[in-house]
Design an enzyme around this catalytic site. Structure first.
Site, PDB file in Angstrom:
ATOM      1  N   THR A   1       0.822  -1.210   0.000  1.00  9.58           N
ATOM      2  CA  THR A   1       0.000   0.000   0.000  1.00  9.58           C
ATOM      3  C   THR A   1       0.855   1.258   0.000  1.00  9.58           C
ATOM      4  O   THR A   1       0.549   2.230  -0.707  1.00  9.58           O
ATOM      5  CB  THR A   1      -0.939   0.004   1.228  1.00  9.58           C
ATOM      6  OG1 THR A   1      -1.830  -1.116   1.142  1.00  9.58           O
ATOM      7  CG2 THR A   1      -1.749   1.288   1.283  1.00  9.58           C
TER       8      THR A   1
ATOM      9  N   SER B   1      -6.781  -0.678  -6.858  1.00 11.82           N
ATOM     10  CA  SER B   1      -6.440  -0.958  -5.468  1.00 11.82           C
ATOM     11  C   SER B   1      -4.969  -1.326  -5.441  1.00 11.82           C
ATOM     12  O   SER B   1      -4.416  -1.767  -6.451  1.00 11.82           O
ATOM     13  CB  SER B   1      -7.284  -2.120  -4.931  1.00 11.82           C
ATOM     14  OG  SER B   1      -6.727  -2.646  -3.741  1.00 11.82           O
ATOM     15  N   THR B   2      -4.343  -1.154  -4.291  1.00 12.79           N
ATOM     16  CA  THR B   2      -2.975  -1.664  -4.152  1.00 12.79           C
ATOM     17  C   THR B   2      -2.921  -3.131  -4.543  1.00 12.79           C
ATOM     18  O   THR B   2      -1.938  -3.596  -5.129  1.00 12.79           O
ATOM     19  CB  THR B   2      -2.499  -1.512  -2.695  1.00 12.79           C
ATOM     20  OG1 THR B   2      -2.369  -0.122  -2.393  1.00 12.79           O
ATOM     21  CG2 THR B   2      -1.166  -2.209  -2.465  1.00 12.79           C
ATOM     22  N   ASN B   3      -4.005  -3.857  -4.250  1.00 19.19           N
ATOM     23  CA  ASN B   3      -3.989  -5.304  -4.397  1.00 19.19           C
ATOM     24  C   ASN B   3      -3.997  -5.788  -5.845  1.00 19.19           C
ATOM     25  O   ASN B   3      -3.757  -6.972  -6.096  1.00 19.19           O
ATOM     26  CB  ASN B   3      -5.169  -5.917  -3.641  1.00 19.19           C
ATOM     27  CG  ASN B   3      -5.147  -5.549  -2.176  1.00 19.19           C
ATOM     28  OD1 ASN B   3      -4.131  -5.057  -1.676  1.00 19.19           O
ATOM     29  ND2 ASN B   3      -6.246  -5.774  -1.479  1.00 19.19           N
TER      30      ASN B   3
ATOM     31  N   THR C   1      35.618 -38.084 -12.677  1.00 14.12           N
ATOM     32  CA  THR C   1      34.372 -38.308 -11.947  1.00 14.12           C
ATOM     33  C   THR C   1      34.740 -38.551 -10.491  1.00 14.12           C
ATOM     34  O   THR C   1      35.676 -39.305 -10.203  1.00 14.12           O
ATOM     35  CB  THR C   1      33.602 -39.528 -12.506  1.00 14.12           C
ATOM     36  OG1 THR C   1      34.445 -40.681 -12.472  1.00 14.12           O
ATOM     37  CG2 THR C   1      33.167 -39.272 -13.945  1.00 14.12           C
TER      38      THR C   1
ATOM     39  N   SER D   1      46.979 -11.876  -1.530  1.00 14.08           N
ATOM     40  CA  SER D   1      47.283 -12.010  -0.111  1.00 14.08           C
ATOM     41  C   SER D   1      48.046 -10.790   0.381  1.00 14.08           C
ATOM     42  O   SER D   1      48.831 -10.192  -0.354  1.00 14.08           O
ATOM     43  CB  SER D   1      48.118 -13.267   0.140  1.00 14.08           C
ATOM     44  OG  SER D   1      48.549 -13.331   1.479  1.00 14.08           O
ATOM     45  N   SER D   2      47.798 -10.462   1.632  1.00 12.64           N
ATOM     46  CA  SER D   2      48.543  -9.382   2.270  1.00 12.64           C
ATOM     47  C   SER D   2      49.832  -9.886   2.905  1.00 12.64           C
ATOM     48  O   SER D   2      50.649  -9.102   3.381  1.00 12.64           O
ATOM     49  CB  SER D   2      47.671  -8.734   3.362  1.00 12.64           C
ATOM     50  OG  SER D   2      47.357  -9.693   4.362  1.00 12.64           O
TER      51      SER D   2
ATOM     52  N   LYS E   1      50.887 -14.448  -4.618  1.00 15.18           N
ATOM     53  CA  LYS E   1      49.674 -15.262  -4.625  1.00 15.18           C
ATOM     54  C   LYS E   1      48.558 -14.531  -5.364  1.00 15.18           C
ATOM     55  O   LYS E   1      48.308 -13.348  -5.136  1.00 15.18           O
ATOM     56  CB  LYS E   1      49.226 -15.553  -3.192  1.00 15.18           C
ATOM     57  CG  LYS E   1      48.118 -16.586  -3.084  1.00 15.18           C
ATOM     58  CD  LYS E   1      47.896 -16.961  -1.616  1.00 15.18           C
ATOM     59  CE  LYS E   1      46.952 -18.143  -1.479  1.00 15.18           C
ATOM     60  NZ  LYS E   1      45.575 -17.790  -1.831  1.00 15.18           N
TER      61      LYS E   1
END
Length: 468
Positions: free
Chosen positions: A102, A141-143, A188, A319-320, A325
């Protein structure tokens, strides 16, 4: 001091910023629903869909002699501006809200009414000349407005997603052709199976995406069924007998979406099964995309201690603390988008189930979840294509050596030396580290010329007649 105007609703008077196109109903919704921090104005297709519905309603009501030409023209002009992208910042209600949508409908009614008043030469808030509820919301209507807007916006979103999947599929198809001559081992359960080409592997990803494009096209037809004209619960109370068909025709003309009126409007007003099915297809897309990204991460793992069969484009330091990496960040972000979509599907499922009697009050969270799923999948596909798939390369030497050393090629020899002999060769190769090729020759199971012919890529990777 900011200038204001006074507006009234059933709860009393409130001061509204004079420059605002929204009104008192929107103000109360903004105060009541501070949940996601995301406004409906941040969903452009939803706002455009609301404006298209209001425009179609104004035209239909005028056709039926219920709305004056002057008011019709002003409403239509305001709606066309909104559909062109204007005033979206005035749609300020939170996407997650109580009231079955609404507040969204009221927000749209007020913005359109106040812009229409300006077009007519009046001031915002002078609703005696054109009213948000009496004129902009006439026969509605909102509906029926809100779910119809969700369906229109969902249809648009599905088309964008189909386009994004098609483009990503094309990128995989290009790689399938590029890698068509590269032999590798298929697996697999993460164990070596039989040979295939890297092109076959990448073509599989393209085929999976193509299947999902078809499923999305199918489900998009479901959202074309609308309940506009149902008003409150589907009986069509307050509407002209010809209104439902007239407004449908006008809406189809405006949006160029093949909308049809539901056969039973009471059923259509309470049923959210369509959104459950759309979400199910989005989940299917997400599951398959995530599986594909899992494969890309696995095939590129390494560079020394993993599969190292393909190289993903290096996009950033990984990586820090570990120099050099590089991580598979693009497949990783796509995985996370897919996890979100799968979670959103559960939200949509529970919201659809939570409806009671003639209405489902939880369509706002369905919309919130649905549009995030679609938007993030579209963005994720574009990112995966541009920043990853297009730049993938193959480690040909690694793949060639893997096939040479694999025990799995013994499967291709079953028809020629029998299962028992093949098993003996495979076991000895595994225990000694020797190659299948040399053991077959050493045991005199096949002559070299015939063995070479059997182990050709075209024989190993597709159905073929026995090598004489």
């Amino acid at each position: 001091m900011t200038q204001t105007r006074n507006e009234h609703d059933l709860l009393g008077d409130r001061e509204i910023p004079a420059a605002a196109y929204w009104g008192v109903h929107t103000l109360r919704a903004v105060e009541n629903f501070q949940i996601s921090g995301r406004t409906i104005g941040e969903i452009p297709e939803l706002v455009r869909s609301l404006a298209a519905i209001k425009q179609a309603a104004a035209l239909a009501n005028a056709d039926l002699g219920l709305l004056s030409p002057e008011r019709r023209d002003a409403i239509v002009a305001a709606c066309e501006e909104i559909r062109a992208g204007k005033l979206h910042d005035q749609f300020v209600v939170d996407q997650i809200q109580g009231g079955a949508g609404t507040s969204t409908n009221m927000n749209a009614n007020e913005v359109i009414a106040n812009r229409a008043l300006e077009i007519m030469g009046h001031q915002k808030g002078q609703y005696q000349f054109l009213h948000p509820n009496e004129h902009v919301n006439m026969s509605q209507s909102t509906n029926d407005v809100y779910p119809t807007a969700l369906r229109l916006a969902t249809w648009k979103g599905i088309q964008k997603l189909i386009g994004a999947l098609s483009s990503l599929r094309g990128a995989f198809e290009v790689k399938a052709v590029e890698f068509a001559d590269i032999l590798k081992m298929g697996r697999t359960q993460l164990q070596e199976a039989v040979p295939m080409t890297l092109g076959q592997e990448f073509n599989t990803y393209a085929v999976m995406l193509g299947e999902d494009e078809h499923r999305l096209a199918e489900v998009s037809q479901l959202v074309c069924e609308i309940n506009l004209g149902a008003t409150a619960i589907g009986t069509g109370i307050t509407t002209h007998p010809e209104y439902a068909e007239r407004v449908r025709a006008r809406l189809a003309e405006i949006t160029v979406i093949p909308v049809v009126t539901a056969f039973d409007l009471i059923e259509a007003t309470q049923d959210c099964g369509c959104f459950v099915q759309v979400s199910g297809v989005l989940k299917r897309v997400a599951v398959k995309l995530s599986k594909t990204c899992n494969d890309l991460r696995l095939l590129s793992s390494g560079p020394r201690a993993g599969f190292n069969e393909i190289n993903l484009p290096a996009k950033q330091a990984g990586s820090s603390i570990m120099p050099g990496k590089v991580n598979p960040v693009i497949p990783e972000v796509m995985n996370q988008v897919c996890f979100e979509v799968i979670g959103n599907d559960m939200t949509i499922t529970m919201a659809a189930e939570g409806g009671q009697l003639q209405l489902n009050a939880f369509e706002p969270v369905i919309a919130y979840s649905m549009f995030r799923s679609v938007d993030h999948l579209v963005a994720g596909c574009a990112t995966l294509e541009t920043n990853c798939v297009r730049g993938i390369t193959a480690n040909r030497d690694v793949l060639k050596e893997t096939v040479r050393r694999s025990i799995g090629i013994v499967t291709a020899l079953n028809p020629y030396i029998g299962y028992a002999a093949a098993t003996e060769v495979a076991t000895e190769a595994h225990l000694t580290g020797r190659g299948v090729y040399e053991l077959v020759l050493e045991k005199g199971l096949l002559p070299k010329e015939r063995l070479d012919a059997i182990l050709q890529p075209e024989t190993l990777t597709r159905p073929a007649a026995f090598v004489a």
